[in-house]
Design a protein around this motif. Structure first.
Motif, short mmCIF file in Angstrom:
data_model
loop_
_atom_site.label_atom_id
_atom_site.label_comp_id
_atom_site.label_asym_id
_atom_site.label_seq_id
_atom_site.Cartn_x
_atom_site.Cartn_y
_atom_site.Cartn_z
N GLU A 79 0.83 -1.20 0.00
CA GLU A 79 0.00 0.00 0.00
C GLU A 79 0.87 1.26 0.00
O GLU A 79 0.59 2.23 -0.71
N ALA A 99 -2.22 -4.19 -4.82
CA ALA A 99 -2.11 -3.67 -3.45
C ALA A 99 -3.39 -3.87 -2.67
O ALA A 99 -3.36 -4.00 -1.44
N PHE A 100 -4.54 -3.89 -3.36
CA PHE A 100 -5.82 -3.92 -2.64
C PHE A 100 -6.74 -5.08 -3.03
O PHE A 100 -7.52 -5.55 -2.20
#
Length: 503
Positions: A282, A455-456
């Motif tokens: 992140e 990242a998510f």
């Protein structure tokens, strides 16, 4: 009939359950005022750390201490192997301990002096290295020696920390103290990291001239002392009130009892899935794609007052709902926040996506964070309470507690997972996303898109899957009341036998 149903059936024959019936274990407060204050201060002060600037951070090891990153990585493998060897030995010693002072109380006193010595040396380690002008290899050797000593102290004397599970048999009293300590800790928890960040930035940008090793050691000693003093007081005032079984379980029997503990297995499985954090980082996304490192700080402002207001709500939630319901609810709020942020970023696709725009992503994070903060205190309490609950369930089902064995098994799982994730995530970032290292490196649009997705996206999926096992968690509010009422009786019998044997 299953083991769980047998336990419940026996309890129902011996006790009558009514909605308004107040059990003795719910009414009696066991801790003295001095003990309650010491517990709150100890837990609150424990959160005072320098965060990403603290010992163990990359900034500490590779910049302040001056270790070689690759050499340290290789040396850390040996430390990991040593960790895997001494954990089983320490678990056996801790779970077999039986003394007139309790199971964990002796470990509190045994850990006091070694922990103080290791902690103080860790604080001044940069000064030692600079004072003797050690080279990178010598610094690494000294750091690894300290790491091995610290690991040994933590493994063989760390049993004193388990007294936090057994200092009161009243779950309501424990919840009350958890709420108070978590609230007190949140008031100043981020102050050390924020102060360190300001000072380090001023030094890095040439605004002030200070020796980073001296600055770090000075700040670390200060905050370490503030956190350590209440912990030492807690050692002397705390009492162990949950009696242990007269005979400790055999090692193999103790390990198998863990596998028969359905709530523990479910919670462990859920935690294992939740911890499969496959991602490209992140922080790298905020820095290299969004170019807005302060997004979490800015977006967190609207939710800040909600987080403090959530503490009185948490106490009411805890009395009314089961641990299972509260855990699923607070996890769902986090998933909502993650999902909103991810979906907003997908708007516009790769070329003109919101994932590269500061304003919509900040608004999405602020909304999601505000929802999370409604259950902020609940999360802090339930995460601790559910650990206590599965251990109490093991005692209810088997007649003995195996805190160290439980910690050993879950620790092994987490360590193996961590080793695999380190390799997977580094390959995901470098090979799949094509991330370019270096301060002046420029990322392609394809790389930025992949960094956002990785990242998510995977984490959101794993968080959703982690909810599934908890729907089968079999300790509801009624079962919880039955369990603690039965435990109150059996613990009283065990305590009476211990008193007779000691006399």
């Amino acid at each position: 009939m299953s083991e769980d149903n047998k336990n419940i059936a026996v309890t129902e024959r011996e006790y009558v359950f009514e909605p308004d019936n107040n059990f003795a274990y719910m009414n009696r407060m066991f801790c003295s005022t001095k003990e309650r204050v010491a517990y709150i201060l100890k837990c609150a002060a424990a959160d005072l750390s320098m965060g990403k600037y603290d010992t163990g951070s990359e900034l500490f090891m590779y910049k302040i201490l001056g270790l070689n990153a690759e050499a340290h990585g290789n040396a850390a493998v040996g430390l990991g192997i040593y960790d895997l060897i001494n954990d089983p030995l320490s678990a056996v010693i801790i779970d077999k301990m039986r003394t007139r002072w309790g199971k964990f109380k002796p470990f509190q006193y045994l850990s006091l002096l070694p922990s103080l010595i290791v902690g103080f040396i860790t604080c001044i380690l940069p000064l030692i290295c600079d004072g003797y002008d050690l080279n990178a290899a010598q610094r690494l050797i000294l750091y690894m020696i300290l790491s091995y000593v610290s690991e040994t102290v933590g493994a063989f004397f760390g049993g004193g920390g388990y007294i936090d599970n057994v200092f009161t048999p009243n779950p309501n009293e424990r919840t009350s103290l958890l709420v108070s300590s978590r609230f007190a800790g949140d008031l100043f928890r981020r102050v050390p990291e924020q102060l360190a960040g300001v000072i380090f930035d001023l030094v890095a940008n040439g605004k002030i001239k200070l020796n980073l090793a001296k600055v770090f050691s000075g700040m670390k000693i200060w905050w370490w002392a503030i956190a350590t003093i209440p912990a030492v007081i807690w050692i002397f005032v705390s009492k162990e009130r949950v009696p242990q079984s007269e005979k400790p379980p055999q090692v193999v029997k103790g390990m198998f009892s863990v596998f028969r503990n359905k709530p523990l297995l479910i919670y462990t499985l859920s935690g294992f899935i939740d911890g499969i954090d496959i991602q490209t980082s992140e922080s790298l996304y905020y820095d290299s794609v969004l170019k807005f490192n302060m997004i979490s700080t800015i977006a967190g402002i609207p939710g800040m007052p909600i987080s403090y207001a959530s503490y009185p709500w948490a106490t009411k939630f805890r009395k009314r709902f089961s641990t299972k319901f509260l855990w699923i609810t607070q996890r769902s709020s986090i998933i909502f926040s993650e999902g909103l942020f991810f979906l907003v970023g997908l708007i516009g696709g790769k070329g003109k996506g919101f994932y590269k725009k500061k304003l919509p992503m900040t608004i999405a994070m602020a909304i999601g964070n505000s929802v999370e903060m409604v259950f902020y205190a609940t999360k802090k309490i339930v995460d601790a309470e559910i650990n206590y609950e599965v251990l109490d369930y093991c005692e209810w089902q088997n007649g003995y507690r195996v805190e160290a064995t439980v910690n050993l098994l879950t620790g092994y799982i987490n360590k193996v997972r961590g080793i695999a994730l380190t390799k997977i995530n580094s390959m995901l970032l470098a090979r799949w996303a094509g991330f370019q290292s270096g301060i002046t490196a420029v990322q392609t649009e394809d790389t930025m898109w992949k960094m956002f997705i990785a990242a998510f996206g995977p984490r959101l999926i794993m968080d959703l899957i982690s909810l599934i096992p908890m729907f089968f968690y079999n300790v509801d509010q009624k079962t919880r009341d039955r369990m603690y009422l039965d435990l109150e009786r059996t613990r009283a019998e065990t305590a009476a036998k211990e008193k007779m044997n000691n006399n």
